[in-house]
Design an enzyme around this catalytic site. Structure first.
Site, short mmCIF file in Angstrom:
data_model
loop_
_atom_site.label_atom_id
_atom_site.label_comp_id
_atom_site.label_asym_id
_atom_site.label_seq_id
_atom_site.Cartn_x
_atom_site.Cartn_y
_atom_site.Cartn_z
N TYR A 66 -10.09 59.01 -12.49
CA TYR A 66 -9.50 59.36 -13.79
C TYR A 66 -8.45 58.32 -14.19
CZ TYR A 66 -6.25 61.96 -16.86
OH TYR A 66 -5.42 62.35 -17.88
N SER A 118 -2.82 58.11 -20.29
CA SER A 118 -2.11 58.91 -19.29
C SER A 118 -1.17 58.04 -18.48
CB SER A 118 -3.12 59.56 -18.33
OG SER A 118 -2.45 60.21 -17.27
P1 NAP Z 1 -7.23 70.42 -21.76
O1 NAP Z 1 -6.16 71.43 -22.02
O2 NAP Z 1 -8.05 70.51 -20.52
O3 NAP Z 1 -8.21 70.36 -23.04
C1 NAP Z 1 -9.28 69.48 -23.04
C2 NAP Z 1 -9.89 69.43 -24.41
O4 NAP Z 1 -10.94 68.44 -24.41
C3 NAP Z 1 -10.56 70.73 -24.82
O5 NAP Z 1 -10.41 70.85 -26.21
C4 NAP Z 1 -12.02 70.50 -24.43
O6 NAP Z 1 -12.93 71.32 -25.18
C5 NAP Z 1 -12.16 69.04 -24.80
N1 NAP Z 1 -13.26 68.33 -24.11
C6 NAP Z 1 -13.46 68.17 -22.79
N2 NAP Z 1 -14.58 67.44 -22.56
C7 NAP Z 1 -15.09 67.15 -23.78
C8 NAP Z 1 -16.25 66.47 -24.22
N3 NAP Z 1 -17.12 65.91 -23.35
N4 NAP Z 1 -16.48 66.37 -25.56
C9 NAP Z 1 -15.62 66.93 -26.45
N5 NAP Z 1 -14.50 67.59 -26.08
C10 NAP Z 1 -14.26 67.71 -24.77
O7 NAP Z 1 -6.63 68.94 -21.74
P2 NAP Z 1 -5.18 68.35 -22.10
O8 NAP Z 1 -4.33 68.49 -20.89
O9 NAP Z 1 -4.72 68.84 -23.40
O10 NAP Z 1 -5.57 66.81 -22.18
C11 NAP Z 1 -5.86 66.14 -23.39
C12 NAP Z 1 -5.84 64.65 -23.13
O11 NAP Z 1 -4.56 64.30 -22.60
C13 NAP Z 1 -6.87 64.18 -22.10
O12 NAP Z 1 -7.42 62.95 -22.49
C14 NAP Z 1 -6.04 64.03 -20.84
O13 NAP Z 1 -6.59 63.06 -19.97
C15 NAP Z 1 -4.73 63.57 -21.41
N6 NAP Z 1 -3.58 63.78 -20.54
C16 NAP Z 1 -3.20 65.05 -20.20
C17 NAP Z 1 -2.10 65.21 -19.36
C18 NAP Z 1 -1.60 66.56 -18.91
O14 NAP Z 1 -0.73 66.62 -18.01
N7 NAP Z 1 -2.08 67.65 -19.48
C19 NAP Z 1 -1.42 64.09 -18.87
C20 NAP Z 1 -1.85 62.82 -19.24
C21 NAP Z 1 -2.92 62.69 -20.09
P3 NAP Z 1 -13.28 72.85 -24.71
O15 NAP Z 1 -12.06 73.68 -25.03
O16 NAP Z 1 -14.45 73.22 -25.53
O17 NAP Z 1 -13.55 72.80 -23.24
#
Ligand code: NAP
Length: 246
Positions: free
Chosen positions: A159, A145
């Site tokens: 985080y 991130s």
């Molecule tokens: P999201 O929409 O909240 O989706 C999270 C995903 O992770 C879901 O598939 C969830 O499964 C799964 N998950 C959560 N906890 C888990 C666990 N303990 N074991 C297995 N699966 C788990 O997240 P996102 O925004 O796409 O983020 C994905 C990655 O990108 C993360 O690592 C986040 O830190 C990083 N990121 C995101 C952003 C942003 O702005 N969105 C920015 C920087 C980095 P369920 O559907 O079953 O809950």
């Protein structure tokens, strides 16, 4: 481009992981999706992968639990063979707050998912891919991130610190397995439109981004797939910002 690729994506049921799954399936990868508990969302991603002509399977599992991580690698291997790409994407964050208010429970959870879980997944990926273990090599893409370099004050310093750890893991592991056929890189997304954000956070913050907009999950997925593909064959130990210049 991914005809010979078996791609295991953690957190593939929603957001960045889901976009990566569908794009990879469209380009020929066999896609194995891990998610925590949202069966409906995972089923929809599997259907979307199949509707673009790809092969996909999903299995629920909590990456904090070693037994679940072992089960996900075993199931992927059973369906499609050992993974040749790991997209180490599952991650969580908690409510926006200052450090002095963090509970021990919150800290344990964020560290256990974002660091311990991520390490368990790369450990199994190395065992499956390394030529030292009889594998045929592969690629690991960690989803870090922009928080790793911004620090996320007043929001989630915990985080941000876990993503800093993921960056360091990327650098160390890339060197450790560089001569065993495995490349290890990371993407560092900025503000991306997914469910992870609380309330109106995206609306409040997009003006701080030089490009004057938030990013879309597909824009991160494209960067992930570049790092997973032979197009990046000499890119190793890199941290690629996907953040609109923030
Ligand atoms: P999201 O929409 O909240 O989706 C999270 C995903 O992770 C879901 O598939 C969830 O499964 C799964 N998950 C959560 N906890 C888990 C666990 N303990 N074991 C297995 N699966 C788990 O997240 P996102 O925004 O796409 O983020 C994905 C990655 O990108 C993360 O690592 C986040 O830190 C990083 N990121 C995101 C952003 C942003 O702005 N969105 C920015 C920087 C980095 P369920 O559907 O079953 O809950």
């Amino acid at each position: 481009m991914f005809e010979n690729t078996t791609m295991l994506i953690t957190g593939g049921s929603r957001g960045i992981g889901a976009s990566t799954a569908v794009l990879a399936a469209e380009r020929g990868a066999k896609v194995f999706i891990n998610y925590r508990s949202n069966h409906e969302a995972a089923d929809a991603v599997v259907d979307a992968c199949r509707s673009v002509g790809g092969r996909a399977e999903a299995l629920a599992g909590d990456i904090r639990l070693e037994s679940d991580v072992l089960a996900m690698f075993a199931a992927c291997t059973k369906h499609f063979g050992p993974p040749t790409t790991l997209v180490n994407n599952a991650g969580i964050l908690h409510r926006l707050d200052r450090v002095e208010n963090y509970t021990a429970e919150r800290l344990h959870e964020v560290v256990n998912v974002n660091i311990v879980g991520a390490f368990l997944c790369v450990r199994e990926a190395v065992k499956a891919m390394s030529t030292k273990h009889g594998g045929s090599g592969g690629t690991i893409v960690n989803v870090s991130s922009a928080a790793a370099y911004l620090g996320s004050p007043n929001e989630y310093v915990d985080y941000a610190a876990t993503k800093g750890a993921m960056d360091t893991m990327t650098l160390g592991l890339a060197k450790e397995v560089a001569d065993e056929g495995i490349r290890v890189n990371a993407v560092r997304p900025g503000l991306i439109e997914t469910d992870i954000h609380e309330g109106d956070r995206l609306e409040r913050l997009w003006r701080n981004i030089p490009m004057q907009r938030v990013g879309q999950p597909d824009e991160v997925a494209e960067a992930i797939l570049f790092l997973a593909s032979p197009a990046s064959s000499y890119v190793n130990g890199s941290l690629l910002n996907v953040s609109g210049a923030r």
